[in-house]
Design a protein around this motif. Structure first.
Motif, PDB file in Angstrom:
ATOM      1  N   SER A  83      29.047  39.900  36.627  1.00  0.00           N
ATOM      2  CA  SER A  83      28.405  39.547  37.920  1.00  0.00           C
ATOM      3  C   SER A  83      28.545  38.349  38.229  1.00  0.00           C
ATOM      4  N   GLN A  84      28.337  37.508  37.238  1.00  0.00           N
ATOM      5  CA  GLN A  84      28.358  35.872  37.366  1.00  0.00           C
ATOM      6  C   GLN A  84      29.944  35.587  37.715  1.00  0.00           C
ATOM      7  N   ALA A  85      30.866  36.461  37.405  1.00  0.00           N
ATOM      8  CA  ALA A  85      32.341  35.956  37.533  1.00  0.00           C
ATOM      9  C   ALA A  85      32.609  36.536  38.991  1.00  0.00           C
ATOM     10  N   ALA A  86      32.099  37.549  39.228  1.00  0.00           N
ATOM     11  CA  ALA A  86      31.943  37.793  40.759  1.00  0.00           C
ATOM     12  C   ALA A  86      31.714  36.726  41.751  1.00  0.00           C
ATOM     13  N   LEU A  87      30.622  36.330  41.378  1.00  0.00           N
ATOM     14  CA  LEU A  87      30.029  35.239  42.362  1.00  0.00           C
ATOM     15  C   LEU A  87      30.564  33.977  42.087  1.00  0.00           C
ATOM     16  N   ASN A  88      30.831  33.606  41.054  1.00  0.00           N
ATOM     17  CA  ASN A  88      31.756  32.367  40.896  1.00  0.00           C
ATOM     18  C   ASN A  88      33.141  32.428  41.747  1.00  0.00           C
ATOM     19  N   ILE A  89      33.991  33.647  41.608  1.00  0.00           N
ATOM     20  CA  ILE A  89      35.293  33.747  42.314  1.00  0.00           C
ATOM     21  C   ILE A  89      35.225  33.641  43.715  1.00  0.00           C
ATOM     22  N   GLN A  90      33.738  34.268  44.111  1.00  0.00           N
ATOM     23  CA  GLN A  90      33.917  34.073  45.623  1.00  0.00           C
ATOM     24  C   GLN A  90      33.477  32.826  46.408  1.00  0.00           C
ATOM     25  N   GLN A  91      32.971  32.117  45.455  1.00  0.00           N
ATOM     26  CA  GLN A  91      32.605  30.753  46.120  1.00  0.00           C
ATOM     27  C   GLN A  91      33.516  30.103  46.926  1.00  0.00           C
ATOM     28  N   GLY A  92      33.128  29.537  48.216  1.00  0.00           N
ATOM     29  CA  GLY A  92      34.056  29.051  49.075  1.00  0.00           C
ATOM     30  C   GLY A  92      34.854  29.914  49.926  1.00  0.00           C
ATOM     31  N   HIS A  93      34.826  31.276  49.628  1.00  0.00           N
ATOM     32  CA  HIS A  93      35.516  32.243  50.368  1.00  0.00           C
ATOM     33  C   HIS A  93      34.678  33.215  51.279  1.00  0.00           C
ATOM     34  N   PRO A  94      35.191  33.862  52.193  1.00  0.00           N
ATOM     35  CA  PRO A  94      34.383  34.796  52.932  1.00  0.00           C
ATOM     36  C   PRO A  94      33.915  35.829  52.005  1.00  0.00           C
ATOM     37  N   PRO A  95      32.656  36.382  52.199  1.00  0.00           N
ATOM     38  CA  PRO A  95      31.965  37.138  51.039  1.00  0.00           C
ATOM     39  C   PRO A  95      32.699  38.670  50.998  1.00  0.00           C
TER      40      PRO A  95
ATOM     41  N   ALA B  46      42.025  34.228  45.325  1.00  0.00           N
ATOM     42  CA  ALA B  46      41.680  33.346  44.214  1.00  0.00           C
ATOM     43  C   ALA B  46      41.721  34.088  42.873  1.00  0.00           C
ATOM     44  N   ALA B  47      41.993  33.482  42.025  1.00  0.00           N
ATOM     45  CA  ALA B  47      41.904  34.065  40.311  1.00  0.00           C
ATOM     46  C   ALA B  47      41.372  33.060  39.444  1.00  0.00           C
ATOM     47  N   GLU B  48      40.637  33.475  38.297  1.00  0.00           N
ATOM     48  CA  GLU B  48      40.290  32.734  37.499  1.00  0.00           C
ATOM     49  C   GLU B  48      40.076  33.807  36.260  1.00  0.00           C
TER      50      GLU B  48
ATOM     51  N   ILE C 110      36.778  37.406  31.132  1.00  0.00           N
ATOM     52  CA  ILE C 110      37.041  38.021  32.370  1.00  0.00           C
ATOM     53  C   ILE C 110      37.944  37.623  33.171  1.00  0.00           C
ATOM     54  N   ASP C 111      38.874  38.175  33.555  1.00  0.00           N
ATOM     55  CA  ASP C 111      39.897  38.118  34.692  1.00  0.00           C
ATOM     56  C   ASP C 111      39.176  38.498  35.827  1.00  0.00           C
ATOM     57  N   ALA C 112      39.226  37.669  36.939  1.00  0.00           N
ATOM     58  CA  ALA C 112      38.518  37.918  38.182  1.00  0.00           C
ATOM     59  C   ALA C 112      39.602  37.436  39.270  1.00  0.00           C
ATOM     60  N   ALA C 113      39.842  38.653  40.131  1.00  0.00           N
ATOM     61  CA  ALA C 113      40.696  38.340  41.234  1.00  0.00           C
ATOM     62  C   ALA C 113      40.140  38.582  42.551  1.00  0.00           C
ATOM     63  N   LEU C 114      40.100  37.659  43.291  1.00  0.00           N
ATOM     64  CA  LEU C 114      39.529  37.995  45.027  1.00  0.00           C
ATOM     65  C   LEU C 114      40.887  38.051  45.918  1.00  0.00           C
ATOM     66  N   VAL C 115      41.030  39.371  46.098  1.00  0.00           N
ATOM     67  CA  VAL C 115      42.115  39.798  47.047  1.00  0.00           C
ATOM     68  C   VAL C 115      41.819  40.226  48.550  1.00  0.00           C
ATOM     69  N   ASP C 116      42.741  40.016  49.462  1.00  0.00           N
ATOM     70  CA  ASP C 116      42.418  40.273  50.588  1.00  0.00           C
ATOM     71  C   ASP C 116      43.218  41.550  50.729  1.00  0.00           C
ATOM     72  N   ILE C 117      42.770  42.838  51.023  1.00  0.00           N
ATOM     73  CA  ILE C 117      43.692  44.095  51.314  1.00  0.00           C
ATOM     74  C   ILE C 117      43.610  44.585  52.697  1.00  0.00           C
ATOM     75  N   SER C 118      44.867  44.960  53.185  1.00  0.00           N
ATOM     76  CA  SER C 118      44.660  45.621  54.574  1.00  0.00           C
ATOM     77  C   SER C 118      45.919  46.787  54.310  1.00  0.00           C
TER      78      SER C 118
ATOM     79  N   LEU D 270      37.763  42.981  38.664  1.00  0.00           N
ATOM     80  CA  LEU D 270      37.220  42.406  37.638  1.00  0.00           C
ATOM     81  C   LEU D 270      37.879  43.231  36.254  1.00  0.00           C
ATOM     82  N   ILE D 271      38.130  42.361  35.180  1.00  0.00           N
ATOM     83  CA  ILE D 271      38.564  43.200  33.884  1.00  0.00           C
ATOM     84  C   ILE D 271      38.519  42.411  32.801  1.00  0.00           C
ATOM     85  N   SER D 272      38.071  42.892  31.462  1.00  0.00           N
ATOM     86  CA  SER D 272      38.076  42.135  30.386  1.00  0.00           C
ATOM     87  C   SER D 272      38.974  43.150  29.611  1.00  0.00           C
TER      88      SER D 272
END
Ligand SMILES: Nc1ncnc2c1ncn2[C@@H]1O[C@H](COP(=O)(O)OP(=O)(O)OP(=O)(O)O)[C@@H](O)[C@H]1O
Ligand SMILES: CC(=O)N[C@H]1[C@@H]2OC[C@@H](O2)[C@@H](O)[C@@H]1O[C@H](C)C(=O)O
Length: 387
Positions: free
Chosen positions: A76-88, A36-38, A16-24, A7-9
């Motif tokens: 925190s709302q941005a975080a909750l929104n971006i993860q909707q419909g994805h694994p926690p 996902a990103a929004e 707020i730019d929010a990115a959900l990433v899968d890191i390995s 998350l960053i503004s």
């Protein structure tokens, strides 16, 4: 595989730019997939309040606490929104909202990001890492820019020397010599000066508040840059100062804009000519910073940040850097708009794996540092106490 939210503004405080990433992976050998990103826009009221204190408005402590609460809730709302419909997500890396940045100058630097991590962890119930700039500042660094090692990790090329140029409110460059994914010794980076901060202020003023930015540079493209003004602005001491260096809206913000406006008025410059001159200022300052401070000119430049969508600005940067090709990070498979949000997810991942996040030759810090403060959720703390 770990799902991490970044998350960053940024300095534009547009949302707020929010990115959900899968890191390995581990260290610099990472596989980072954007899930996902929004962008979640701030309310106009919140944006105005943030820009006002960034421009020097005074606040009482209760008002500061309330502003910090509002920003933390929005994050925190941005975080909750971006993860909707994805694994926690297992982790949040939150840069927060910069409202003040003072580079080190005889004393340690000071940088304030609002939207405190403990509140985000509490409200989202996701462990949160925040305050990424502090450890670097404490080690005598600028605490910025932090993105260069992530650029090396995600964009390093085996044979080409590249510059990654972010065009947010402020512009910043990452210099990536060939093979920088394997060896970061030759990676440099610093803030090049204004990118959109002055342009956005100008547009807002010239459109009587109807426009917040010059879409694709359409208005500026109808004007002609004023050379004498450009020459004056390019004399600014920031452009003589060698890196490491960082800047913010305290410098290239409202005060600087007021001066530009006054000088433009003295010359009875038409609005389109003023916008063309400010756009040219961004492009010219970037080219001049490269010529003055890079070890070598790059084989190609990759633009990112909101300003990479401004086709007129992009063409002026390409003009001043010609014949070097100017692309965007999208062209090489990395989302140009969400790269900074992705970077804070990677920084959180590094922090949780004990990997230092700063590059001392970039920030000027005395040593490598683990970046970020860890905030566990109240549930996790309760479990620890119970066991
Ligand atoms: N289509 C477009 N045309 C012109 N300019 C654009 C366009 N889209 C975005 N921008 C510019 O990009 C700015 C936002 O960019 P970005 O979100 O990268 O900045 P930021 O993250 O707030 O800043 P920083 O990187 O300095 O922290 C807007 O304020 C606007 O000036
Ligand atoms: C203090 C602060 O928030 N600085 C920002 C700002 O925005 C662009 C530029 O100036 C950069 O140095 C930094 O952000 C990015 C995310 C960084 O640390 O790399």
């Amino acid at each position: 595989m770990t799902y991490v939210i970044g998350l960053i503004s940024g300095t534009s405080a547009d949302g707020i730019d929010a990115a959900l990433v899968d890191i390995s992976g581990s260290g610099y050998e990472l596989d980072v997939e954007l899930v996902a990103a929004e962008t979640y826009g701030y309310s106009q009221e919140l944006q105005q309040d943030i820009l006002a204190i960034a421009a020097g408005e005074l606040l009482s402590m209760p008002q500061l606490a309330q502003l910090d609460d509002r920003i933390a809730r929005a994050f925190s709302q941005a975080a909750l929104n971006i993860q909707q419909g994805h694994p926690p997500a297992e982790l949040i890396g939150s840069h927060g909202q910069t409202v003040f940045h003072r580079p080190p100058n005889g004393t340690l630097g000071y940088s304030v990001q609002l939207g405190r991590g403990e509140a985000i962890a509490n409200l989202s119930q996701i462990p949160t890492i925040s305050n990424f700039r502090r450890a670097d500042l404490a080690a005598g660094g600028h605490g910025a820019p932090l993105v260069p090692p992530i650029d090396a990790c995600l964009l390093g090329h085996p044979t080409q020397t590249q510059c990654v140029q972010n065009l947010g409110g402020i512009g910043n460059v990452t210099y990536l010599p060939a093979n920088s994914r394997e060896n970061r010794d030759g990676v440099y980076g610093w803030d090049t000066g204004p990118a959109n901060s002055l342009l956005d202020l100008a547009i807002y003023h010239l459109s009587q508040g109807r426009q917040s930015y010059d879409k694709n540079g359409e208005w500026a493209a109808t004007g002609t840059p004023c050379q004498p003004l450009l020459e004056t602005w390019m004399q600014d001491p920031y452009f003589q100062q060698p890196p490491p260096k960082s800047t913010g809206r305290e410098y290239f913000g409202a005060q600087f804009w007021n001066l530009c406006q006054q000088q433009a008025d003295d010359r009875t410059l038409a609005p389109a000519d003023l916008l063309a001159t400010l756009t040219e200022f961004t492009a010219l300052s970037i080219a001049s910073e490269y010529q003055n401070f890079l070890p070598h000119m790059p084989d190609r430049v990759l633009l990112c940040g909101g300003g990479s969508r401004n086709s007129y600005l992009k063409s002026r940067i390409a003009h001043h850097l010609s014949p070097i090709p100017v692309l965007t990070t999208d062209d090489v498979g990395l989302n140009a708009e969400f790269k900074e949000a992705i970077a804070f997810a990677v920084l959180a991942y590094w922090r949780s794996h004990g990997v230092p996040g700063n590059l001392p030759q970039v920030t000027g810090a005395q040593s490598f540092q683990l970046l970020g403060e860890v905030h566990l959720t109240s549930e996790a703390i309760a479990t620890m106490v119970a066991s």
